[in-house]
Scaffold this active site. Sequence first.
Site, PDB file in Angstrom:
ATOM      1  CG  MET A  33      -1.846  -1.412   1.120  1.00 32.61           C
ATOM      2  SD  MET A  33      -2.959  -0.781   2.179  1.00 32.61           S
ATOM      3  CE  MET A  33      -2.392  -0.953   4.222  1.00 32.61           C
ATOM      4  N   GLY A  34       2.068   0.851  -0.558  1.00 39.23           N
ATOM      5  CA  GLY A  34       3.119   2.216  -0.234  1.00 39.23           C
ATOM      6  C   GLY A  34       3.477   2.946   1.138  1.00 39.23           C
ATOM      7  CG  HIS A  40       6.669  -2.234   1.890  1.00 39.38           C
ATOM      8  ND1 HIS A  40       6.556  -0.630   2.656  1.00 39.38           N
ATOM      9  CD2 HIS A  40       5.557  -2.849   2.489  1.00 39.38           C
ATOM     10  CE1 HIS A  40       5.831  -0.664   3.193  1.00 39.38           C
ATOM     11  NE2 HIS A  40       4.896  -1.583   3.027  1.00 39.38           N
ATOM     12  CB  SER A 190       3.289   2.043   5.992  1.00 39.14           C
ATOM     13  OG  SER A 190       3.554   2.036   5.189  1.00 39.14           O
TER      14      SER A 190
HETATM   15  P1  AMP Z   1       1.175  -2.503   3.905  1.00 34.70           P
HETATM   16  O1  AMP Z   1       2.297  -1.667   2.198  1.00 34.70           O
HETATM   17  O2  AMP Z   1       1.665  -2.157   4.616  1.00 34.70           O
HETATM   18  O3  AMP Z   1       0.100  -3.106   3.119  1.00 34.70           O
HETATM   19  O4  AMP Z   1       2.685  -3.721   3.184  1.00 34.70           O
HETATM   20  C1  AMP Z   1       2.661  -4.894   1.990  1.00 34.70           C
HETATM   21  C2  AMP Z   1       3.857  -5.965   2.858  1.00 34.70           C
HETATM   22  O5  AMP Z   1       4.593  -5.487   2.948  1.00 34.70           O
HETATM   23  C3  AMP Z   1       2.845  -7.479   3.136  1.00 34.70           C
HETATM   24  O6  AMP Z   1       3.285  -8.376   2.850  1.00 34.70           O
HETATM   25  C4  AMP Z   1       3.420  -7.022   4.423  1.00 34.70           C
HETATM   26  O7  AMP Z   1       2.998  -8.048   5.420  1.00 34.70           O
HETATM   27  C5  AMP Z   1       5.137  -6.526   4.337  1.00 34.70           C
HETATM   28  N1  AMP Z   1       5.024  -6.025   5.287  1.00 34.70           N
HETATM   29  C6  AMP Z   1       5.035  -4.474   5.520  1.00 34.70           C
HETATM   30  N2  AMP Z   1       5.867  -4.294   6.683  1.00 34.70           N
HETATM   31  C7  AMP Z   1       6.680  -5.108   6.879  1.00 34.70           C
HETATM   32  C8  AMP Z   1       7.767  -5.167   8.100  1.00 34.70           C
HETATM   33  N3  AMP Z   1       8.613  -4.579   8.820  1.00 34.70           N
HETATM   34  N4  AMP Z   1       8.494  -6.437   7.610  1.00 34.70           N
HETATM   35  C9  AMP Z   1       8.136  -8.005   6.463  1.00 34.70           C
HETATM   36  N5  AMP Z   1       7.131  -7.315   5.887  1.00 34.70           N
HETATM   37  C10 AMP Z   1       7.278  -6.349   6.054  1.00 34.70           C
END
Ligand code: AMP
Length: 283
Positions: A33-34, A40, A190
């Site tokens: 989601m950026g 990420h 984020s």
């Molecule tokens: P999001 O942008 O929050 O939807 O996350 C996108 C992807 O990044 C998802 O698969 C999350 O689980 C992963 N992600 C977010 N934060 C972390 C983190 N601290 N470590 C590893 N993966 C992450």
Amino acid sequence: MDGRTVFTSRQEIELAISAARLQGKSIGFVPTMGALHEGHIALVKRAVLECEYVVISIFVNPTQFNNPKDLELYPRMLEKDVDMLKDFNNVVVFAPTVDQVYPSNDSFPGVDLEGLDAVLEGEFRPGHFQGVVHVVYNFFQIVQPDFAYFGLKDFQQVAVIEHMVRQLELKVKIIPCPTLREKSGLAMSSRNLRLTEQQKSDALIIHATLNAMVQKAIELTPNEVAEFARDLFNSGQLKLEYLEIVDPHSLQKLSNQWVKGAVCCIAAFCGDVRLIDNMLIKP
Ligand code: AMP
């Protein structure tokens, strides 16, 4: 083609992906989601290592937000995100609008999550996981990835996506990736952008609690460890929403017996920012 290549239209990215496929390239997919951070980027690095053509989606999905304020305040910074990806080769960004992801002829068949969405996040964010499986399914239709990379930071999300893949017999292989943390132990997110320095320090109680649980689990039952952990957590400044020790597959709460892979999942408010984290308690 490097991480500066940004597609916003479905037709364009489909064309680019079929060209890559015609060249026999394996396709990796990293949905986000950026407001990208190193967590990420770790997923992107892994995808780039394992796949010859990698699509990173940047899309704040409205259907997975049950709280309109959370959706409104979710950080958006496409230019900065693209800048973080610019040095990766064989990577493209897909940053579509809502109507590209949810066309009028949307073919999402629905998924029976068989209770996986009734617990933990699902209990506090009704509809959230139906929104997640819908958007991920639609992205899978567009990207047709061989491999898709998800962070274990969202432990329940990985379980839910794996369930969808099995139920709908999708061809993609899901690759769960470890949680990246700040040096302090705070899980990267984020949403951390919305925390003050004081709040970031207050939020360390999450990691401290999870760590302490691993030790306690050597001699106590899941119920006893959870009770100890809630007390410890509540000595800090955050407002606990849930702290549960669960079976890693069914996500059902453990009470008296441990199972291999037992995980503790926590959600809590730090000010008005909702944070989640988890840890493997019984390796
Ligand atoms: P999001 O942008 O929050 O939807 O996350 C996108 C992807 O990044 C998802 O698969 C999350 O689980 C992963 N992600 C977010 N934060 C972390 C983190 N601290 N470590 C590893 N993966 C992450």
